[in-house]
Design a protein around this motif. Structure first.
Motif, short mmCIF file in Angstrom:
data_model
loop_
_atom_site.label_atom_id
_atom_site.label_comp_id
_atom_site.label_asym_id
_atom_site.label_seq_id
_atom_site.Cartn_x
_atom_site.Cartn_y
_atom_site.Cartn_z
N VAL A 80 -15.22 71.14 -118.99
CA VAL A 80 -14.69 71.69 -120.33
C VAL A 80 -15.92 72.65 -120.74
O VAL A 80 -16.89 72.46 -120.48
CB VAL A 80 -14.55 70.54 -121.28
N ALA A 103 -8.14 71.71 -123.84
CA ALA A 103 -9.16 71.85 -122.80
C ALA A 103 -9.42 70.49 -122.02
O ALA A 103 -9.68 70.26 -120.87
CB ALA A 103 -10.30 72.85 -123.12
N PRO A 152 -19.40 72.01 -125.57
CA PRO A 152 -18.07 71.85 -125.85
C PRO A 152 -17.82 72.04 -127.45
O PRO A 152 -16.59 72.11 -127.92
CB PRO A 152 -17.61 70.46 -125.30
N PHE A 180 -13.24 77.24 -124.31
CA PHE A 180 -11.80 76.76 -123.90
C PHE A 180 -11.19 77.13 -122.76
O PHE A 180 -10.55 76.35 -121.75
CB PHE A 180 -10.77 76.78 -124.96
N ARG A 181 -10.94 78.35 -122.28
CA ARG A 181 -10.33 79.06 -121.08
C ARG A 181 -9.08 78.46 -121.02
O ARG A 181 -8.72 78.27 -119.89
CB ARG A 181 -11.30 78.70 -120.02
N LEU A 182 -8.26 78.35 -121.90
CA LEU A 182 -6.86 78.20 -121.92
C LEU A 182 -6.10 79.35 -121.37
O LEU A 182 -6.46 80.59 -121.72
CB LEU A 182 -6.32 77.80 -123.12
N ASN A 185 -0.56 74.34 -119.92
CA ASN A 185 -1.85 74.44 -119.37
C ASN A 185 -2.41 73.46 -118.99
O ASN A 185 -3.04 73.44 -117.78
CB ASN A 185 -2.64 74.64 -120.64
N ARG A 238 -6.88 69.08 -120.15
CA ARG A 238 -6.73 69.64 -118.82
C ARG A 238 -7.47 69.07 -117.71
O ARG A 238 -7.48 68.92 -116.79
CB ARG A 238 -6.75 71.14 -118.85
N ALA A 239 -9.27 68.86 -118.26
CA ALA A 239 -9.92 68.31 -117.36
C ALA A 239 -9.89 66.86 -117.05
O ALA A 239 -10.28 66.25 -115.99
CB ALA A 239 -11.37 68.43 -118.32
N PRO A 290 -1.74 78.79 -126.89
CA PRO A 290 -3.31 78.70 -127.49
C PRO A 290 -3.43 79.39 -128.80
O PRO A 290 -4.23 78.77 -129.58
CB PRO A 290 -4.06 78.93 -126.23
N GLN A 309 -7.46 73.49 -129.62
CA GLN A 309 -7.70 74.39 -128.31
C GLN A 309 -8.72 73.45 -127.43
O GLN A 309 -8.49 73.18 -126.11
CB GLN A 309 -8.17 75.55 -128.54
N GLN A 310 -9.71 72.99 -127.98
CA GLN A 310 -10.74 72.04 -127.25
C GLN A 310 -10.03 70.74 -126.79
O GLN A 310 -10.25 70.27 -125.67
CB GLN A 310 -11.91 71.70 -128.01
#
Length: 245
Positions: free
Chosen positions: A83, A146, A163, A87-89, A98, A149-150, A134, A142-143
């Motif tokens: 993470v 993220a 983070p 964020f990198r969405l 995502n 997703r992780a 996003p 958003q975090q």
């Protein structure tokens, strides 16, 4: 879980890590702290096999990272979620998409995606936003995406790189409580941070790096001042003082 055995990494004349030995056990929650340029990013990149050490051996989840063939690198990456601060969405994908994308690139089936993604969105408390994009979310939301997703590929290790760096204090603590819940479920967490208040309050294990060396490794607070690190360094060189490993 994560083992560095006398690891050195240099960048031409600059030291990344200097004879670092450390052991992070399964289920640990560890803060990695230190000034900019101390070696924190080098540590993380070595764990992910983005770069190679000049000396020493690295093990993650029982795999010797140094000797991994290209064929086995995806196995390493699947077992290690990450993470980021920013964020990198993917802006053109919804929250659901995502998170699903992380499963798609590991060739999971559509059925697995339909089952797993809602579960992990529920875990991080963002289910009601599944159809949002996003840019329709607040920073903390958003975090959470993220983090989902992780986690969606069930990694054994979660690396959190600053983070809370882009979040306000209240939202930061919401994210820290979420990370602690994830840790209590058995996921090992390595968090890179400059947030002294968070480190002090959490009371977790703290590994402090300065100029490529581990200068402190114990449970407690952010702790050391730069001048104190210099006075203690002789006791920690090479062996990677690791009181609680």
């Amino acid at each position: 879980m994560i083992v560095f055995d006398n690891v050195t990494k240099n960048y031409n004349t600059n030291i990344g890590l200097d004879h670092v030995s450390v052991r992070i056990k399964k289920g640990d929650f560890v803060f990695l702290v230190g000034p900019s340029g101390a070696g924190k990013s080098t540590f993380v990149r070595l764990v992910l096999k983005e770069i190679e050490p000049d000396e020493g051996r690295i093990f993650v989840n029982g795999l010797e990272v140094n000797t991994l063939t290209n064929r086995l690198i995806p196995k390493l990456r699947r077992s290690t979620g990450i993470v980021f601060q920013d964020f990198r969405l993917l802006p053109n994908k919804t929250v659901f998409e995502n998170v699903a994308f992380a499963m798609e690139i590991t060739h999971q089936t559509a059925r697995q995606i339909r089952r797993q993604v809602p579960q992990v969105l529920g875990l991080v408390g963002i289910s009601i936003k599944a159809d949002k994009y996003p840019n329709q979310l607040a920073g903390g939301e958003q975090q959470r995406v993220a983090i989902a997703r992780a986690l969606v590929n069930n990694p054994t290790v979660l690396i959190a790189d600053e983070p809370t760096g882009n979040l306000d204090p209240d939202t930061s603590w919401e994210i820290m409580r979420l990370l602690e819940q994830i840790n209590l479920r058995g996921t090992t967490i390595l968090m890179v941070t400059h947030a002294k208040d968070i480190v002090d309050k959490m009371g977790k294990r703290v590994i402090a790096i300065e100029k490529g060396k581990i200068v402190r490794d114990e449970y407690g607070d952010y702790g050391y001042k730069e001048e104190e690190a210099h006075s203690h360094r002789g006791a920690y060189i090479g062996g990677g003082y690791n009181k609680h490993a």
